[in-house]
Design an enzyme around this catalytic site. Structure first.
Site, short mmCIF file in Angstrom:
data_model
loop_
_atom_site.label_atom_id
_atom_site.label_comp_id
_atom_site.label_asym_id
_atom_site.label_seq_id
_atom_site.Cartn_x
_atom_site.Cartn_y
_atom_site.Cartn_z
N TYR A 57 -94.23 95.86 -19.96
CA TYR A 57 -93.70 96.76 -20.98
C TYR A 57 -92.36 97.32 -20.75
CZ TYR A 57 -93.02 101.22 -23.35
OH TYR A 57 -92.36 102.30 -23.90
N LYS B 297 -88.14 97.00 -21.95
CA LYS B 297 -87.25 98.18 -22.24
C LYS B 297 -85.95 97.84 -21.34
CE LYS B 297 -89.81 100.41 -25.04
NZ LYS B 297 -89.27 100.70 -26.55
N SER C 176 -87.36 104.46 -22.45
CA SER C 176 -88.47 104.91 -21.79
C SER C 176 -88.10 105.37 -20.33
CB SER C 176 -89.88 104.26 -21.84
OG SER C 176 -90.69 104.89 -21.12
#
Ligand code: NAD
Ligand code: UFG
Length: 332
Positions: free
Chosen positions: A148, A152, A124
């Site tokens: 989050y 990643k 992302s």
């Protein structure tokens, strides 16, 4: 060619399954239905006129993964499965580290047992944190700002370490910008549970009368009109990027990293305008406080993906609004 698609009933996964089938691949889906619904499978089958192999289960379940690798001749993996809500990740970080990182490690371990070395990973733009400059290219400084994003980033490092240890791997890390829109059939799209966190699902629920007005988070950013700017990419364009990434893996590319975006930034007000046009009426909005953790501008430099993959997002912001609305208005 059999492609294991983890999280294949989710938003981006389901659109990619359609593209895989259209490009002659055979997708095999594993999904725990944590953020999706089994009805998506029926819709995918209707859309593609194909029976699609589906395993209901968790990617952290290595026994299940072994069963799948034993029964299907898996050639490559596209790993979408994961939790993705930034705010929730701050509330329940361990769930995010457990789900996102454990699932990836389980998958990589079983891949290694079965000598399958081709892997596409859903990363992302969040790994760029608060970017020093826009447009953002793949060499920009990394630094996530929430749990989050850190999942990643950690997974990207895990993949880099793994590749350093064994050059048999071919790995594509795809850094998505802001996927929006839906398949033109209106059969698949994003169906967030509860109040949507993201702008476009929220705007489409206002258009549908489910919510009263759009809350525009901040009006005093240093941007074209004071509202936040993002690189919205049509989910079908994004899905097509995965086909190009698979082809790249087949060329034995080693570990590669690409931004998948359009290279163009649109402000919140510009998005609302495009939606109002698609819906045929002005959508109500109110300016409210900035959302904590938001940045002013985030858009990609998509040159590398174009040069090395031939990837170019084709669809415009008006296409995104039109297709999103076509999907939304059919949701009961
Ligand atoms: P989504 O929630 O719609 O899809 C994820 C799917 O994975 C869901 O169907 C869910 O049920 C499944 N899943 C989650 N954890 C699982 C597990 N442990 N085992 C099996 N299935 C599991 O999300 P999406 O928007 O399609 O995103 C796909 C991937 O792309 C995610 O990894 C996400 O972090 C990443 N990504 C999304 C965006 C975005 O804005 N949508 C942006 C950048 C990156
Ligand atoms: N916004 C509003 N009102 C809303 C929702 C959002 O004004 O109700 C604004 C935000 O302030 C921001 C823009 O709309 O300026 C886009 O916000 P989104 O929540 O739609 O998207 P983000 O760029 O904040 O984040 C999304 C995903 C992240 C991912 C990132 C890049 O939620 O997980 O895109 O891919 F990392």
């Amino acid at each position: 060619m059999n492609v294991l698609v983890t999280g294949g009933l989710g938003y981006i996964g389901s659109h990619t399954v359609v593209e895989l089938i259209e490009n002659g691949y055979n997708p095999i889906i594993i999904d725990n239905l944590g953020n999706s619904n089994i009805t998506i499978l029926d819709r995918l089958e209707k859309l593609t006129s194909k029976n699609i192999k589906f395993y209901k289960g968790d990617v952290r379940d290595k026994e299940l993964l072994r069963k799948i690798f034993e029964s299907e001749k898996i050639d490559s993996i596209i790993h979408f499965a994961g939790l993705k809500a930034v705010g929730e990740s701050v509330e329940i970080p361990l769930n995010y580290y457990d789900n996102n990182i454990e699932s990836t490690i389980a998958l990589l371990e079983v891949m290694n047992e079965f000598k399958v070395f081709k892997f596409v990973f859903s990363s992302s733009a969040t790994v760029y944190g608060d970017p020093e400059k826009v447009p953002i290219d793949e060499n920009a400084k990394l630094g996530a700002t929430n749990p989050y994003g850190r999942t990643k980033l950690f997974i990207e490092y895990i993949l880099k370490d793994l590749y350093e240890s064994n050059k048999d791997y071919n790995i594509a890390i795809l850094r998505y910008f802001n996927p929006v829109g839906a398949h033109k059939s209106g059969l698949i799209g994003e169906m967030p549970n509860g109040i949507p966190n993201n702008l476009v699902p929220y705007v489409s629920q206002v258009a549908n009368g489910k919510r009263e007005y759009i809350r525009v988070f901040g009006s005093d950013y240093n941007t074209i009109d004071g509202t936040g700017v993002r690189d919205y990419i049509h989910v079908v364009d994004l899905a097509k990027g995965h086909i190009l990434a698979l082809k790249k893996l087949e060329e034995k590319c080693g570990l590669v990293i690409y931004n998948l975006g359009t290279g163009k930034g649109y402000s919140v007000l510009q998005v609302i305008k495009a939606f109002s046009k698609a819906v045929g009426k002005d959508l109500p909005y109110k300016f409210v406080e900035r959302r904590k953790g938001d940045i002013a501008e985030c858009y990609s430099d998509p040159t590398k993906a174009f040069r090395e993959l031939g990837f170019k997002a084709e669809k415009t912001i008006d296409d995104m609004a039109k297709d999103q609305w076509n999907f939304e208005k059919n949701i009961k």
